[in-house]
Write a protein that holds these residues in place. Structure first.
Motif, mmCIF file in Angstrom:
data_model
loop_
_atom_site.group_PDB
_atom_site.id
_atom_site.type_symbol
_atom_site.label_atom_id
_atom_site.label_comp_id
_atom_site.label_asym_id
_atom_site.label_seq_id
_atom_site.Cartn_x
_atom_site.Cartn_y
_atom_site.Cartn_z
ATOM 1 N N PHE A 1 9.094 -16.500 -28.435
ATOM 2 C CA PHE A 1 9.801 -15.465 -29.193
ATOM 3 C C PHE A 1 10.960 -16.153 -29.880
ATOM 4 C CE2 PHE A 1 12.599 -11.491 -29.071
ATOM 5 C CZ PHE A 1 11.909 -10.868 -30.096
ATOM 6 N N ARG A 2 10.910 -16.181 -31.222
ATOM 7 C CA ARG A 2 11.939 -16.918 -31.958
ATOM 8 C C ARG A 2 12.313 -16.208 -33.245
ATOM 9 N NH1 ARG A 2 7.360 -20.428 -32.296
ATOM 10 N NH2 ARG A 2 6.453 -20.313 -34.348
ATOM 11 N N PRO A 3 13.533 -16.474 -33.726
ATOM 12 C CA PRO A 3 13.946 -15.877 -34.991
ATOM 13 C C PRO A 3 13.218 -16.533 -36.161
ATOM 14 C CG PRO A 3 15.689 -17.290 -34.116
ATOM 15 C CD PRO A 3 14.581 -17.280 -33.115
ATOM 16 N N SER A 4 13.012 -15.751 -37.208
ATOM 17 C CA SER A 4 12.399 -16.242 -38.436
ATOM 18 C C SER A 4 13.049 -15.499 -39.595
ATOM 19 C CB SER A 4 10.892 -16.010 -38.407
ATOM 20 O OG SER A 4 10.298 -16.430 -39.617
ATOM 21 N N GLY A 5 14.124 -16.050 -40.108
ATOM 22 C CA GLY A 5 14.894 -15.354 -41.141
ATOM 23 C C GLY A 5 15.521 -14.113 -40.536
#
Length: 148
Positions: free
Chosen positions: A100-104
């Motif tokens: 689970f990671r940020p993307s923009g």
């Protein structure tokens, strides 16, 4: 000219590197739980790597009975800060890893299921995972990928 022995050694090393790389846990803060059916059958160890710093915990959840092979994310009706992740896996799955990671301005949730080697009963197993977050984020901001 390269000898056949050197080529086999290189190919063996390459295969080993791919296998070891596929078995590494996801990046970020790591959360673990085990999913199983209500009767305790088909336990599946699950690890979630959180790179968002939003996850406070994970636990088994009742999966959506309409789950598909593709991973889906739904709102938890009991908690506005939790999301339910569902997918259909197999009876011989060894473990699952989610990242689970940020993307923009959005988030990416990716599932990888590692299946065991050898013969296995062709049986679909519906899986459900509750991800607890420190704050409510829009459901539409999570792009899910991967399959069971």
């Amino acid at each position: 000219m390269t000898s056949p022995r050197a080529m086999r050694a290189f190919a063996t090393g390459l295969v080993l590197a791919i296998v070891v790389g596929a078995c590494l846990p996801p990046a970020g803060r790591l959360f673990r739980t085990t999913l199983s059916n209500p009767d305790g059958a088909y336990p599946l160890p699950v690890a979630l790597g959180d790179e968002t710093e939003l996850v406070t915990g994970i636990e088994p959840a009742l999966p959506d009975p309409r789950a598909s092979l593709e991973v889906t994310v739904q709102q938890d009706s009991a908690d506005p800060r939790a999301r339910i992740v569902t997918w259909v896996g197999g009876a011989c799955d060894d473990d699952a890893a989610l990242s689970f990671r940020p993307s923009g301005s959005e988030y990416e949730l990716h599932l990888e299921v590692h299946a065991g080697l050898g013969s296995c009963v062709a049986l679909g197993v519906v899986r459900g995972l509750r991800i607890k977050l420190s704050e409510s984020i829009p459901l539409g901001s999570i792009r899910a990928s991967g399959s069971g």
